[in-house]
Write a protein that holds these residues in place. Structure first.
Motif, PDB file in Angstrom:
ATOM      1  N   LEU A  29       0.639   8.628   6.655  1.00  0.00           N
ATOM      2  CA  LEU A  29       0.989   7.339   5.880  1.00  0.00           C
ATOM      3  C   LEU A  29       1.178   6.248   6.859  1.00  0.00           C
ATOM      4  O   LEU A  29       2.113   6.324   7.727  1.00  0.00           O
ATOM      5  N   ILE A  42       3.120   2.597   7.967  1.00  0.00           N
ATOM      6  CA  ILE A  42       4.117   2.053   7.399  1.00  0.00           C
ATOM      7  C   ILE A  42       4.004   0.465   7.488  1.00  0.00           C
ATOM      8  O   ILE A  42       3.450  -0.194   8.277  1.00  0.00           O
ATOM      9  N   ASN A  75      10.761  -0.888  -1.307  1.00  0.00           N
ATOM     10  CA  ASN A  75      10.719   0.676  -0.605  1.00  0.00           C
ATOM     11  C   ASN A  75       9.214   1.361  -0.925  1.00  0.00           C
ATOM     12  O   ASN A  75       9.587   2.403  -1.173  1.00  0.00           O
ATOM     13  N   HIS A  76       8.362   0.450  -0.976  1.00  0.00           N
ATOM     14  CA  HIS A  76       6.948   1.070  -1.118  1.00  0.00           C
ATOM     15  C   HIS A  76       6.680   2.006   0.066  1.00  0.00           C
ATOM     16  O   HIS A  76       6.662   1.467   1.414  1.00  0.00           O
ATOM     17  N   ARG A  77       6.397   3.205  -0.204  1.00  0.00           N
ATOM     18  CA  ARG A  77       5.972   4.082   0.806  1.00  0.00           C
ATOM     19  C   ARG A  77       4.507   4.526   0.232  1.00  0.00           C
ATOM     20  O   ARG A  77       3.484   4.261   0.569  1.00  0.00           O
ATOM     21  N   GLU A  78       4.614   5.749  -0.508  1.00  0.00           N
ATOM     22  CA  GLU A  78       3.148   6.177  -1.257  1.00  0.00           C
ATOM     23  C   GLU A  78       3.596   6.162  -2.723  1.00  0.00           C
ATOM     24  O   GLU A  78       4.544   6.766  -3.032  1.00  0.00           O
ATOM     25  N   GLY A  98       0.178   2.973   2.724  1.00  0.00           N
ATOM     26  CA  GLY A  98       0.729   1.779   3.508  1.00  0.00           C
ATOM     27  C   GLY A  98      -0.402   0.585   3.327  1.00  0.00           C
ATOM     28  O   GLY A  98      -1.433   0.756   2.885  1.00  0.00           O
TER      29      GLY A  98
END
Lengths: 368, 163
Positions: free
Chosen positions: A254, A256, A331-334, A345
């Motif tokens: 992922l 960042i 707080n976006h990650r996946e 990302g």
């Protein structure tokens, strides 16, 4: 050499002021090229004496001053340099040196060779070196080469080892250039619109291992498996559909996102997306759009204050489930699920060239 | 009383005399001689009143070089110059000894445009030639051992097996 000559000019001028000029002109004092000029004059008179009237014999190229020879070799194409390197020992050394190949490497391969490809090459060298160690296990230098850098050993035994038939992997830029050129070296890169613009991959860019085919001036691309789908090989990938990976993140990691706080409507982005968690990520092109609650007006838009970022993929028809996706600014990650896939990302596109590239790939019809 | 400098004198002052290694004299305009970085520095340093000996360059070579410098000091259109350069090099290429000496002299006198032109022409002469043809044309002995020749042939053929 001439640089040396020029750098010594001020000193020579000083000399000329103090010396009687008419007796010893300072042009005679310049030492660097005099020897060669004398040599050529000598050869001239020899050849005139021995073969009167025959003047098609060049005084040996090797007698040219280093700078003059370098200038000529610097104008040669890679094919010309390769050919010259097979002429004699001295030219072999000069024509294989890295400074002769750097510009060719940069001109032809600079755009495509990223850090990942560089690592791959280093790995190939190390692996080859290991196999050499096993094959020639008896040699002292061969064993030494397993623990010490190749450049170090090569610089100390060059010449001597060769004559005994012990050859180390050629770590020169020339060797790398030719390995790229002859297609033997597969390296990591990314391919736009993979599989000949397959509709399922339109406006995406996927990792692949590629190798060059000099006969067609295109590439073979080998895509890593997607779950049960085996490795796919695509032939005839044109130069313009390839790029070096713009990030260090691999296709299974992922990325960042470091641009979430600054994303505004109208920004161009690429986002990682994968169908499910076993698949590799691809990079997909999109733009930042307005929230549904916003009318898009320049004066009333407050989208940049919202915690939600609306991403638009305008290559899909309005209403398509792929057309829009919302991500959390803080707080976006996946995000995603097995049906719609997973959005990873994000990288903001800052260069016009990158944005134009995507625009050039834009499909003629909207996708469902 | 102010010295009156006639037009003729003024022109004369702009001329410089260069003397080749075989004592051949060439009287050229200062701006022509200035094309050589080295001669320019000599002129700046020592003036142009007395002849400047260019003792390492023979008359025929110096004559040809000054011909080049004169043409290149006129500021003609690029296409005209390119055509002229090509004809100039075609002529020089016919006598390899002359070409070789011209190359050395252009380096010695530091005439960068000519140095480049000769390098490009020389590289063109090497193009599409086999190592053996190059050896013959440019008088080079093959001092590579059989082993080295074999190595050259195999070095670039070794394959990286796809991982």
């Amino acid at each position: 050499m001439f640089f040396l000559l020029l750098s010594s000019l001020p000193f020579i001028f000083l000399l000329s002021k103090s010396l009687p000029l008419k007796q010893t002109h300072w042009l005679d004092l310049v030492p660097s090229l005099n020897l060669s000029i004398k040599m050529s004059s000598k050869r001239r008179s020899q050849s005139e004496g021995e073969n009167e009237g025959e003047n098609d014999m060049f005084p040996s190229v090797l007698d040219l001053p280093e700078l003059a020879l370098d200038m000529v070799l610097g104008k040669l194409s890679p094919a010309g340099l390769s050919s010259m390197s097979c002429v004699c020992k001295s030219l072999r050394e000069t024509c294989r040196s890295d400074h002769m190949w750097e510009k060719h490497m940069k001109a032809k391969w600079g755009r495509l060779i990223g850090k990942a490809a560089q690592r791959q090459w280093d790995l190939c060298m190390a692996l080859r070196n290991q196999s050499l160690c096993k094959a020639k296990g008896k040699g002292f230098f061969a064993r030494l080469s397993c623990v010490l850098p190749l450049h170090w050993i090569k610089s100390r035994i060059d010449g001597g080892a060769k004559s005994k038939g012990v050859f180390f992997p050629d770590v020169s830029i020339m060797s790398w250039y030719l390995s790229l050129e002859n297609g033997k070296f597969w390296f990591p890169a990314q391919v736009y619109n993979r599989e000949h613009g397959h509709v399922g991959f339109m406006l995406s860019c996927y990792d692949a291992e590629v190798s060059y085919d000099c006969h067609t001036d295109t590439f073979r691309a080998r895509y890593p498996p997607h779950g049960r789908r085996t490795v796919v090989i695509e032939e005839g990938v044109q130069w313009e559909r390839l790029r070096a990976s713009p990030v260090e993140t691999s296709a299974h990691e992922l990325h960042i996102s470091d641009c979430l706080h600054e994303l505004l409507p109208g920004d161009h982005i690429e986002i990682q997306w994968r169908r499910n968690k076993e698949f590799p990520y691809g990079w997909w092109y999109g733009v930042v759009g307005h929230l549904e609650s916003c009318d898009g007006s320049e004066y009333h838009c407050r989208c940049h204050n919202s915690d939600t970022i609306m991403l638009e993929f305008n290559q899909y028809t309005p209403g398509s489930r792929w057309r829009r996706a919302a991500v959390n600014r803080k707080n976006h990650r996946e995000e995603g699920n097995e049906t719609d896939g997973f959005y990873g990302g994000i990288r903001k596109l800052k260069s016009k060239d990158e944005i134009n590239m995507w625009k050039q790939l834009w499909p003629t019809d909207n996708l469902e | 009383m102010a010295t009156i400098i006639t037009k003729e004198q003024q022109e004369k002052e702009k001329m410089v005399t260069l003397v080749s290694s075989d004592s051949e004299k060439f009287v050229v305009e200062q701006k022509v001689a200035e094309k050589s970085h080295v001669i320019k520095m000599v002129m700046n340093c020592c003036g142009i009143e007395s002849p400047i000996p260019v003792r390492r360059v023979k008359g025929d070579i110096l004559k040809s070089i000054l011909e080049y410098c004169e043409k290149h000091s006129k500021g003609e259109a690029q296409e005209v110059m390119e055509k002229w350069d090509k004809e100039y090099m075609d002529k020089a290429e016919k006598d390899l000894v002359f070409f070789h000496d011209l190359m050395l002299a252009s380096h010695f006198l530091h005439i960068q445009e000519l140095v480049d032109l000769i390098a490009v022409t020389f590289a063109g002469m090497l193009k599409m030639k086999s190592p053996e043809e190059i050896r013959q044309k440019f008088n080079i002995n093959n001092d590579l051992t059989k082993e080295q020749e074999e190595h050259i042939m195999t070095t670039f053929g070794w394959a990286f097996q796809p991982i």
